[in-house]
Design an enzyme around this catalytic site. Structure first.
Site, PDB file in Angstrom:
ATOM      1  N   GLY A  15       2.481   6.261 -83.786  1.00  0.00           N
ATOM      2  CA  GLY A  15       2.000   7.575 -83.342  1.00  0.00           C
ATOM      3  C   GLY A  15       1.716   8.504 -84.511  1.00  0.00           C
ATOM      4  O   GLY A  15       1.996   9.693 -84.458  1.00  0.00           O
ATOM      5  N   THR A  17      -1.542   9.536 -87.452  1.00  0.00           N
ATOM      6  CA  THR A  17      -2.960   9.890 -87.285  1.00  0.00           C
ATOM      7  C   THR A  17      -3.730   8.716 -86.682  1.00  0.00           C
ATOM      8  O   THR A  17      -4.588   8.895 -85.813  1.00  0.00           O
ATOM      9  CB  THR A  17      -3.580  10.285 -88.645  1.00  0.00           C
ATOM     10  OG1 THR A  17      -2.735  11.240 -89.260  1.00  0.00           O
ATOM     11  CG2 THR A  17      -4.962  10.864 -88.482  1.00  0.00           C
ATOM     12  N   ILE A  45      11.396   6.861 -86.652  1.00  0.00           N
ATOM     13  CA  ILE A  45      10.631   6.400 -87.837  1.00  0.00           C
ATOM     14  C   ILE A  45       9.541   7.428 -88.114  1.00  0.00           C
ATOM     15  O   ILE A  45       8.598   7.562 -87.329  1.00  0.00           O
ATOM     16  CB  ILE A  45       9.994   5.003 -87.598  1.00  0.00           C
ATOM     17  CG1 ILE A  45      11.084   4.005 -87.192  1.00  0.00           C
ATOM     18  CG2 ILE A  45       9.252   4.524 -88.840  1.00  0.00           C
ATOM     19  CD1 ILE A  45      10.554   2.620 -86.846  1.00  0.00           C
ATOM     20  N   GLU A  52      -4.459  14.824 -95.656  1.00  0.00           N
ATOM     21  CA  GLU A  52      -4.886  16.155 -95.226  1.00  0.00           C
ATOM     22  C   GLU A  52      -6.301  16.519 -95.636  1.00  0.00           C
ATOM     23  O   GLU A  52      -6.778  17.577 -95.292  1.00  0.00           O
ATOM     24  CB  GLU A  52      -3.903  17.183 -95.781  1.00  0.00           C
ATOM     25  CG  GLU A  52      -2.465  16.778 -95.471  1.00  0.00           C
ATOM     26  CD  GLU A  52      -1.483  17.918 -95.448  1.00  0.00           C
ATOM     27  OE1 GLU A  52      -1.472  18.658 -96.434  1.00  0.00           O
ATOM     28  OE2 GLU A  52      -0.743  18.055 -94.466  1.00  0.00           O
ATOM     29  N   LYS A  81     -13.982  22.206 -96.619  1.00  0.00           N
ATOM     30  CA  LYS A  81     -14.060  21.485 -97.893  1.00  0.00           C
ATOM     31  C   LYS A  81     -15.523  21.166 -98.192  1.00  0.00           C
ATOM     32  O   LYS A  81     -16.164  20.426 -97.439  1.00  0.00           O
ATOM     33  CB  LYS A  81     -13.240  20.195 -97.777  1.00  0.00           C
ATOM     34  CG  LYS A  81     -13.369  19.270 -98.965  1.00  0.00           C
ATOM     35  CD  LYS A  81     -12.562  17.986 -98.751  1.00  0.00           C
ATOM     36  CE  LYS A  81     -12.857  16.964 -99.828  1.00  0.00           C
ATOM     37  NZ  LYS A  81     -12.257  15.651 -99.552  1.00  0.00           N
ATOM     38  N   THR A 346     -10.640   8.868 -98.090  1.00  0.00           N
ATOM     39  CA  THR A 346     -11.347   7.901 -97.247  1.00  0.00           C
ATOM     40  C   THR A 346     -10.483   7.261 -96.141  1.00  0.00           C
ATOM     41  O   THR A 346     -11.028   6.579 -95.279  1.00  0.00           O
ATOM     42  CB  THR A 346     -11.941   6.778 -98.118  1.00  0.00           C
ATOM     43  OG1 THR A 346     -10.989   6.392 -99.111  1.00  0.00           O
ATOM     44  CG2 THR A 346     -13.207   7.234 -98.798  1.00  0.00           C
TER      45      THR A 346
END
Ligand code: FAD
Length: 500
Positions: A15, A17, A45, A52, A81, A346
């Protein structure tokens, strides 16, 4: 295909990203279907807790998930960004930009960067910022959305996001649960296989078991299913990319929030600085062969521009990838699939392309090996492309006499990169297939930033009357300058956007 062969049950393990991105996308895909999707994660865990900075295709993913980008920015403490500023990579005191978006305009059907070399050869010393809106804005800590009609001086503006990874996972979890994804909080202890060598069942620490037709391994570096269950094997790329650790810490925000990531070369790797709305994310990525954990930690903490908000955390990794990203009825997505250091942000993108590719080759319960082979082939090509681009940031360095930098300068290049750089060195051209993530322009900016210069340029850009090109350049730089002067600061833009 008979209906009986359709995938009816999907189990996602993890669980972070990756897990919640998978849940959200599959939740959307199967929203009008009776396919059951479960996500199993253990609250004992922790997730990796970093990740980020993103690249522009993040917005395509948000669109696919039907997420309103402004709401997302508000809820995840996000900032915009436009570029990465690379400091001290070529040598100490030198810096360069890798911007998103275009550079100049196409002239006579040839990209602007080819004219750039001819312009230089003629003795002009223009600044790249004058022709690139992303750099022009970034240099002044400014930001704005491009006009809706797509017309923009100096080519298209493109941007990505910095965000809080924990808030992103929580945001995606909320949507996934609304879409009917079932979350099970328990620890998976092991997977058992059936006689085809596919995963049959997951056995959990509370004595329960979970079975599914398709398993998505999002369990992080451990690769609980793909490696511990299926023994897919790992291709170690430490010889190409020697950094194997990072120390990360968040710090208090100081000064304006920069609309760009800063990547500063250090004695045994490099340091990131990622500004969020409410804090700054920092980390030092390094090779443990050249610096100890405690030294790296001290170096990171000593260079922060705001007070640290917690104790630094060390995270170990091995550059490379699973030999099989998809094995039998299991597909690895996220860190369980592989890892390339976050120099060009990436990894989250690889989660997205992995999920999109899974949709492209979605199996039925026969699990046609041709689908798996196509998926694995394409994913490997994508990893190799990114690996080569990351190596371009290192090998031309002129930090002579520093052991880590001497090592990366002298290491042999993969053939794919050597061929690319020979072509670039001879004529400024880059082989960039359409599906490659980093296009010619990215290679141009990083190669140029690292002091590489082609011996000659594209003959098609060698037009006899260069005055015409100079005229176009004058118009572009005038428009870019005007745009940057008129734009609000990134802070002003964000405040206006996030204030309800
Ligand atoms: P994790 O976050 O590790 O999640 C694993 C999940 O699996 C957790 O929920 C855990 O509870 C669960 N789990 C594990 N074992 C079990 C078990 N036995 N039973 C049940 N559940 C289990 N990416 C970017 O795009 N940009 C960046 O700037 C960037 N920076 C990075 C910096 C560093 C130093 C590192 C290491 C990575 C960075 N990444 C970055 C990568 C990014 O962090 C990951 O791609 C992203 O967070 C996805 O992680 P994940 O979900 O695969 O794994």
């Amino acid at each position: 295909m008979t209906d009986a062969n359709r995938i009816r049950k999907i189990a996602i393990v993890g669980g972070g990203t990756a897990g919640w991105s998978a849940a959200c996308l599959l939740g959307r895909i199967f929203a009008r279907d009776d396919t059951e999707i479960q996500l199993i994660e253990s609250s004992d865990i922790p997730t990796v807790g970093v990740g980020e900075a993103t690249i522009p295709p993040i917005f395509e993913f948000l669109q696919l998930l039907e997420i309103d980008p402004v709401d997302f920015v508000r809820e995840t403490q996000a900032t915009f960004k436009l570029a990465i500023e690379f400091r001290d990579w070529l040598k100490v005191g030198h810096s360069y930009w890798h911007p998103f978006g275009n550079f100049g305009v196409t002239i006579d059907r040839r990209p602007f960067h080819h004219y750039w070399w001819k312009n230089e050869a003629q003795g002009h010393d223009d600044k790249v910022a004058d022709f690139c809106p992303s750099i022009a804005l970034a240099e002044q800590d400014k930001f704005l959305f491009p006009p809706a009609d797509g017309q923009f001086p100096g080519g298209a503006l493109s941007y990505a996001l910095h965000f809080d990874a924990g808030l992103v996972a929580a945001y995606l979890r909320r949507i996934s649960e609304q879409l009917g994804i079932i979350r099970l909080d328990r620890k998976v202890e092991r997977a058992t296989l059936d006689d085809r060598g596919h995963i049959d069942q997951l056995h959990c620490d509370d004595g329960s078991s979970v079975s599914a037709d398709l398993y998505i391994d999002c369990s992080g570096f451990r690769g609980l299913l793909i490696e511990q269950g299926l023994d897919a094997g790992y291709e170690d790329w430490t010889n190409w990319l020697p950094c194997d650790r990072a120390v990360a810490v968040q710090s208090e925000a100081v000064g304006p929030r920069t609309p760009y990531t800063i990547s500063t070369a250090r004695e045994a790797g490099w340091q990131w600085r990622i500004p969020l709305q409410n804090r700054v994310g920092n980390g030092y990525v390094y090779s443990s062969a050249f610096i100890s954990d405690s030294e790296a930690q001290a170096r990171l903490v000593g260079s922060l521009d705001g007070k640290p908000l917690a104790d630094p955390r060390v995270i170990g990794f091995t550059a490379g990838h699973r030999k099989k990203f998809w094995d039998g009825n299991c597909v690895a997505i996220g860190l369980s699939a592989g890892f390339l250091e976050p120099l060009e942000s990436t990894s989250i993108h690889l989660i997205v392309t992995g999920l999109n590719r899974l949709l492209d080759y979605f199996p039925d319960r026969n699990f046609d090996p041709a689908l798996q082979a196509a998926y694995n082939r394409e994913t490997l090509t994508e990893y190799e492309h990114i690996r080569d681009f990351l190596m371009l940031h290192y090998y031309p360095n002129q930090r002579i006499g520093e052991p880590f930098w001497d090592h990366v300068r002298e290491a042999p290049l993969p053939d794919s990169l050597a061929q690319k750089m020979e072509l670039f060195g001879n004529s400024g051209r880059i082989i960039s297939r359409r599906r490659e993530l980093f296009h010619d322009l990215s290679w141009f900016f990083v190669a140029r930033g690292m002091g590489l210069k082609p011996k000659s340029y594209d003959p098609l850009a060698d037009i006899p009357d260069f005055h015409d090109v100079r005229d176009v350049m004058g118009q572009v730089s005038g428009a870019v300058g005007q745009l940057a002067r008129a734009a609000p600061t990134h802070d002003q833009f964000l405040e206006a956007l996030i204030t309800p």
